[in-house]
Design an enzyme around this catalytic site. Structure first.
Site, PDB file in Angstrom:
ATOM      1  N   ASP A   1       0.821  -1.212   0.000  1.00 15.93           N
ATOM      2  CA  ASP A   1       0.000   0.000   0.000  1.00 15.93           C
ATOM      3  C   ASP A   1       0.856   1.264   0.000  1.00 15.93           C
ATOM      4  O   ASP A   1       0.601   2.198  -0.742  1.00 15.93           O
ATOM      5  CB  ASP A   1      -0.970   0.001   1.201  1.00 15.93           C
ATOM      6  CG  ASP A   1      -0.301  -0.332   2.535  1.00 15.93           C
ATOM      7  OD1 ASP A   1       0.942  -0.487   2.601  1.00 15.93           O
ATOM      8  OD2 ASP A   1      -1.029  -0.440   3.542  1.00 15.93           O
TER       9      ASP A   1
ATOM     10  N   ASP B   1       6.933   3.937   3.387  1.00 22.02           N
ATOM     11  CA  ASP B   1       7.134   4.943   4.429  1.00 22.02           C
ATOM     12  C   ASP B   1       8.612   4.917   4.823  1.00 22.02           C
ATOM     13  O   ASP B   1       9.437   5.505   4.143  1.00 22.02           O
ATOM     14  CB  ASP B   1       6.172   4.633   5.585  1.00 22.02           C
ATOM     15  CG  ASP B   1       6.250   5.634   6.722  1.00 22.02           C
ATOM     16  OD1 ASP B   1       6.796   6.729   6.523  1.00 22.02           O
ATOM     17  OD2 ASP B   1       5.762   5.328   7.827  1.00 22.02           O
TER      18      ASP B   1
ATOM     19  N   PHE C   1      -0.263  10.815   8.152  1.00 21.64           N
ATOM     20  CA  PHE C   1      -0.830   9.490   8.349  1.00 21.64           C
ATOM     21  C   PHE C   1      -2.156   9.408   7.598  1.00 21.64           C
ATOM     22  O   PHE C   1      -3.047  10.215   7.839  1.00 21.64           O
ATOM     23  CB  PHE C   1      -1.011   9.188   9.834  1.00 21.64           C
ATOM     24  CG  PHE C   1      -1.388   7.755  10.070  1.00 21.64           C
ATOM     25  CD1 PHE C   1      -0.408   6.758  10.064  1.00 21.64           C
ATOM     26  CD2 PHE C   1      -2.708   7.389  10.255  1.00 21.64           C
ATOM     27  CE1 PHE C   1      -0.753   5.429  10.244  1.00 21.64           C
ATOM     28  CE2 PHE C   1      -3.063   6.054  10.447  1.00 21.64           C
ATOM     29  CZ  PHE C   1      -2.081   5.072  10.440  1.00 21.64           C
ATOM     30  N   VAL C   2      -2.264   8.450   6.683  1.00 27.39           N
ATOM     31  CA  VAL C   2      -3.476   8.344   5.860  1.00 27.39           C
ATOM     32  C   VAL C   2      -4.161   6.998   6.072  1.00 27.39           C
ATOM     33  O   VAL C   2      -3.522   6.023   6.468  1.00 27.39           O
ATOM     34  CB  VAL C   2      -3.148   8.523   4.359  1.00 27.39           C
ATOM     35  CG1 VAL C   2      -2.710   9.942   4.062  1.00 27.39           C
ATOM     36  CG2 VAL C   2      -2.093   7.528   3.892  1.00 27.39           C
TER      37      VAL C   2
ATOM     38  N   ASP D   1      -4.921   1.203   7.111  1.00 27.37           N
ATOM     39  CA  ASP D   1      -5.697   1.152   8.357  1.00 27.37           C
ATOM     40  C   ASP D   1      -5.115   2.040   9.444  1.00 27.37           C
ATOM     41  O   ASP D   1      -3.955   2.464   9.395  1.00 27.37           O
ATOM     42  CB  ASP D   1      -5.706  -0.282   8.893  1.00 27.37           C
ATOM     43  CG  ASP D   1      -4.340  -0.685   9.469  1.00 27.37           C
ATOM     44  OD1 ASP D   1      -3.326  -0.564   8.754  1.00 27.37           O
ATOM     45  OD2 ASP D   1      -4.283  -1.076  10.650  1.00 27.37           O
TER      46      ASP D   1
ATOM     47  N   ARG E   1      -9.932   0.392   6.515  1.00 27.24           N
ATOM     48  CA  ARG E   1      -9.354  -0.169   5.282  1.00 27.24           C
ATOM     49  C   ARG E   1     -10.345  -0.125   4.120  1.00 27.24           C
ATOM     50  O   ARG E   1      -9.948  -0.049   2.953  1.00 27.24           O
ATOM     51  CB  ARG E   1      -8.936  -1.630   5.492  1.00 27.24           C
ATOM     52  CG  ARG E   1      -7.721  -1.818   6.384  1.00 27.24           C
ATOM     53  CD  ARG E   1      -7.163  -3.228   6.188  1.00 27.24           C
ATOM     54  NE  ARG E   1      -6.282  -3.642   7.271  1.00 27.24           N
ATOM     55  CZ  ARG E   1      -4.966  -3.394   7.325  1.00 27.24           C
ATOM     56  NH1 ARG E   1      -4.403  -2.703   6.364  1.00 27.24           N
ATOM     57  NH2 ARG E   1      -4.240  -3.840   8.325  1.00 27.24           N
TER      58      ARG E   1
HETATM   59  P1  IMP Z   1       7.425   1.072   6.275  1.00 26.64           P
HETATM   60  O1  IMP Z   1       7.846  -0.318   6.618  1.00 26.64           O
HETATM   61  O2  IMP Z   1       7.787   2.069   7.333  1.00 26.64           O
HETATM   62  O3  IMP Z   1       7.821   1.529   4.886  1.00 26.64           O
HETATM   63  O4  IMP Z   1       5.866   1.124   6.337  1.00 26.64           O
HETATM   64  C1  IMP Z   1       5.121   0.321   5.552  1.00 26.64           C
HETATM   65  C2  IMP Z   1       3.871  -0.131   6.254  1.00 26.64           C
HETATM   66  O5  IMP Z   1       3.483   0.741   7.340  1.00 26.64           O
HETATM   67  C3  IMP Z   1       2.746  -0.064   5.278  1.00 26.64           C
HETATM   68  O6  IMP Z   1       2.583  -1.318   4.640  1.00 26.64           O
HETATM   69  C4  IMP Z   1       1.555   0.289   6.135  1.00 26.64           C
HETATM   70  O7  IMP Z   1       0.970  -0.880   6.640  1.00 26.64           O
HETATM   71  C5  IMP Z   1       2.119   1.058   7.311  1.00 26.64           C
HETATM   72  N1  IMP Z   1       1.957   2.510   7.106  1.00 26.64           N
HETATM   73  C6  IMP Z   1       2.919   3.415   6.837  1.00 26.64           C
HETATM   74  N2  IMP Z   1       2.403   4.658   6.731  1.00 26.64           N
HETATM   75  C7  IMP Z   1       1.069   4.528   6.924  1.00 26.64           C
HETATM   76  C8  IMP Z   1      -0.030   5.463   6.915  1.00 26.64           C
HETATM   77  O8  IMP Z   1       0.087   6.679   6.680  1.00 26.64           O
HETATM   78  N3  IMP Z   1      -1.260   4.937   7.157  1.00 26.64           N
HETATM   79  C9  IMP Z   1      -1.458   3.620   7.415  1.00 26.64           C
HETATM   80  N4  IMP Z   1      -0.475   2.713   7.406  1.00 26.64           N
HETATM   81  C10 IMP Z   1       0.788   3.181   7.173  1.00 26.64           C
HETATM   82 MG    MG Z   2       0.433  -2.593   5.791  1.00 28.81          MG
END
Ligand code: IMP
Ligand code: MG
Length: 180
Positions: A98, A101, A151-152, A158, A164
């Site tokens: 999705d 981040d 944060f979205v 979710d 979701r």
């Molecule tokens: P990362 O591992 O930090 O890149 O984050 C990836 C995971 O964190 C995504 O698959 C999401 O499940 C969750 N995530 C990151 N940012 C958001 C957000 O703004 N809203 C909801 N879930 C997020």
């Molecule tokens: Mg996720």
């Protein structure tokens, strides 16, 4: 609009229009190749369903349960809830998620697959990419939208497993965030 949403960042029509272009690009790139798409769950459930129905290739689909977030913060750890069942030896893999981040989730799964699966290639595709310095080195090969560091929720994303199923990407009200 849902009571808990203060602003819609991307509405459904905008998302679906972008998916048409993204799907066409992926279709061109993988034509004639043996492709397995691995969807990171649960976040890419809705995105994957809409994207993959726009790709007219004989691909295989698998899901991988993963979690790294609690509330609105990354825990800094990636938990695998199961490992992929598909045989990836000699196939091209496209990982879809999705949102990109910190990059922890996607880079962990990509590295794991590159090291263990025998796939010919492992590329990545995300619906959203947040404008933050990545703590983990990864650049997604396909990106739907670049978004600011907020944060979205919705369209698969979710907040504590809620929201979701909203058909758009939105920003929560402070009250909804406080409620948990
Ligand atoms: P990362 O591992 O930090 O890149 O984050 C990836 C995971 O964190 C995504 O698959 C999401 O499940 C969750 N995530 C990151 N940012 C958001 C957000 O703004 N809203 C909801 N879930 C997020
Ligand atoms: Mg996720």
């Amino acid at each position: 609009m849902h009571d808990s949403i203060q602003r819609i960042l991307l509405d459904e029509a905008t998302i679906l229009q972008r998916l048409n272009t993204l799907a066409a690009e992926i279709t061109d790139d993988y034509r004639g190749l043996d492709l397995t798409v691995i969807a990171l769950l649960n976040g890419s459930l809705i995105f994957g369903a809409d994207l993959l129905r726009r790709i007219p290739l004989p691909l295989q689909i698998d899901g991988l349960g993963i979690s790294s977030y609690e509330g609105t913060e990354s825990t800094g750890q990636v938990k695998f809830r199961q490992t992929p069942v598909a045989q990836l030896q000699g196939r091209h893999v496209l990982l879809i998620d999705d949102i990109l981040d910190t990059g922890l989730t996607l880079s962990t799964v990509r590295d794991h697959l590159v090291e263990t699966s025998g796939a010919l290639s492992v590329k990545t595709c995300v619906l959203l990419q947040k404008d933050v310095p990545r703590a983990h080195w990864i650049e997604a090969d396909y990106v739907g939208f670049d978004i600011p560091n907020e944060f979205v929720v919705g369209y698969g994303l979710d907040y504590n497993e809620k929201y979701r199923n909203l058909p758009y990407i939105g920003i929560l009200t402070p009250e909804a965030i406080a409620k948990g």
